[in-house]
Design an enzyme around this catalytic site. Structure first.
Site, short mmCIF file in Angstrom:
data_model
loop_
_atom_site.label_atom_id
_atom_site.label_comp_id
_atom_site.label_asym_id
_atom_site.label_seq_id
_atom_site.Cartn_x
_atom_site.Cartn_y
_atom_site.Cartn_z
N SER A 202 -17.74 61.77 -43.57
CA SER A 202 -17.02 60.73 -44.28
C SER A 202 -15.51 60.97 -44.24
CB SER A 202 -17.54 60.64 -45.72
OG SER A 202 -17.04 59.52 -46.38
N ASP B 88 -12.32 54.42 -44.52
CA ASP B 88 -12.39 55.87 -44.37
C ASP B 88 -13.06 56.22 -43.04
OD1 ASP B 88 -14.97 55.14 -45.04
OD2 ASP B 88 -15.33 56.89 -46.29
N ASP C 82 -16.04 57.03 -41.96
CA ASP C 82 -17.29 56.39 -41.55
C ASP C 82 -17.37 54.95 -42.06
OD1 ASP C 82 -17.62 57.21 -44.24
OD2 ASP C 82 -19.78 57.38 -44.02
N ASP D 276 -17.53 53.37 -44.81
CA ASP D 276 -18.34 52.87 -45.92
C ASP D 276 -17.48 52.58 -47.15
OD1 ASP D 276 -17.90 55.51 -46.69
OD2 ASP D 276 -19.97 55.89 -47.30
#
Length: 463
Positions: free
Chosen positions: A107, A244, A246, A248
């Site tokens: 992440s 961010d 990834d 999400d």
């Protein structure tokens, strides 16, 4: 329990297992793959498994490790043909006949980290009963001769997701000028392409793949999005979006406010959704009550959860909620996916901007419902002391805080102390660091600081 095979180093926290690359190794990743295969077999969940991965240098290789382990356990595996956002993987799982999914990502963590998330067939974040069961089954891969190997197929996951997103949002952005910052992560070529497909004119920042993320952790916070803010507040863009690593989570930038307070954004998003539908809203205990006032004005309810989007997603599924969110920049729309999604939310946010500028909508909501300020501080606290601090705090709670009587105490996650003047103070343990978090909300910054000081005075003697 410590094991010679190294499984003691694997622990699924608030959002999967993350660690630095000296700990997050291929043998341990393969152990996770074996544990997931065993867990799915023991749970009688049939179907293939989808595997995705982010833009980090090691992620594709770890994804291939997972795919091989799942295949030798008899599972067919679909692997993303390119690095992809976590919500793309989660939507793929829930929109097909998949038993679940695995996403290799750390992440927003720095590049020296990597991680893995298990996504159950619902597409929502895995709850502790699932991750605890997976941890209990950690073991090196153990191919069974009696099992026919599954096949591994590489597939484009992004295009079907994007087709769905365009159909779901149904908007014409009419050349809306949008600045988009991928932070060199997996949103590049996905979120920006979706905005362009929706009709926006997109100015791209950090949309090349860089496994080092340009030398800064890919976290969508104001201090890491200064160029994006400048392009919106000083340039021609009407809206800024940052994802961010990834994709999400997202941050939103407006011409008048700069980096929009995530608490205000949740209220803006919910207000926009209420224009065409009705339903409740879910938020975490640490998220601002501004959205509560929007809900009350529309005769809707608010469902408060512990911190962590897995709890938000659970409540989204159990209630009549249009959406859910948390103050760290994670938001989801129930009818689309019970998970954080910074990609579809980017398109939805642009559609809201076309309908009514976000600055104007925020002004209207704050004028109607009142200004709200929020902040937090952290106090060092060893992990081993956290439970004792909470226990001692329960008996030390005062009748008044910062000169105002206590009206109510909520214990859904730590202690949230509501005061007679409508302000509140929250004390809870961090789930990721050896710290206690202290949050406060009030109508002015001065009052917030006063409450935070009171909270520190309450916690410090207990540590």
């Amino acid at each position: 329990m410590a094991d010679e095979d190294g499984s003691d180093a694997i622990s699924f926290g608030t959002d999967g297992w993350r660690a630095t690359l000296d700990v997050f190794t291929a043998p341990r990743v393969r152990m996770v793959g074996q544990a997931v295969a065993t867990y799915l077999d023991d749970s009688d969940v049939t179907g293939p498994v989808a595997v995705g991965y982010d833009a980090r240098a090691t992620s594709r290789g770890f994804a291939e490790d997972l795919a091989r382990v799942l295949a030798v356990n008899g599972r067919d595996v679909t692997v993303a043909e390119r690095d992809c956002p976590t919500p793309v993987l989660a939507w793929t799982v829930t929109s097909g006949d998949y038993a679940g999914g695995l996403m290799i990502t750390a992440s927003h963590n720095p590049p020296e980290y990597n991680g893995v998330k298990f996504v159950p067939e619902s597409g929502a974040p895995a709850l502790p009963d699932a991750t605890d069961a997976i941890e209990a089954r950690l073991a090196p891969p153990d191919p069974r001769p009696e099992v026919d190997y599954g096949g591994v197929t590489e597939r484009d996951l992004v295009t079907p997701f994007s087709d769905h997103a365009v159909d779901f949002v149904e908007t014409d952005l009419d050349d809306l000028p949008v600045a988009y910052d991928a932070m060199h992560g997996s949103g590049r070529g996905v979120t920006d392409a979706l905005l362009k497909r929706g009709g926006a004119t997109v100015d791209r920042l950090r949309c090349s793949r860089d496994p080092e993320f340009g030398g800064t952790p890919p976290e969508p916070v104001p201090e890491r999005a200064e160029e994006l803010v400048a392009r919106v507040t000083d340039g021609d863009a009407a809206l800024g979006i940052v994802n961010d690593g990834d994709a999400d989570r997202l941050g939103v930038v407006t011409p008048e406010r700069g980096f929009l307070d995530p608490n205000v954004y949740l209220a803006v998003l919910y207000d926009y959704l209420l224009e065409t539908d009705s339903g409740d809203v879910v938020r975490t205990v640490s998220t601002s009550s501004l959205v509560d006032r929007v809900a009350e004005a529309h005769g809707q309810a608010v469902h408060e959860t512990a911190v962590g989007f897995k709890w938000v997603a659970e409540a989204m599924g159990e209630t009549d909620a249009l959406c859910g969110g948390e103050e760290s920049g994670g938001y989801g729309v129930t009818a689309h996916l019970r998970n954080k999604d910074g990609v579809l939310l980017a398109l939805l946010t642009a559609a809201a901007e076309v309908e009514e500028p976000l600055d104007a909508r925020a002004d209207r909501l704050l004028e109607t419902h009142g200004e709200i300020r929020q902040s937090r501080v952290s106090v060092d606290c060893p992990d081993g002391r956290k439970a004792a601090v909470l226990s001692e705090l329960e008996t030390a709670l005062p009748d008044a805080v910062a000169g105002t009587p206590v009206a109510d105490v909520n214990t859904v996650d730590g202690f949230k102390i509501a005061l007679d003047d409508g302000t509140w103070l929250l004390v809870r343990p961090s789930g990721t660091e050896p710290k206690m978090r202290i949050y406060a909300e009030a109508g002015t910054d001065d009052r917030v600081e006063e409450l935070l000081d009171a909270g520190e005075s309450l916690v410090d003697p207990l540590i």
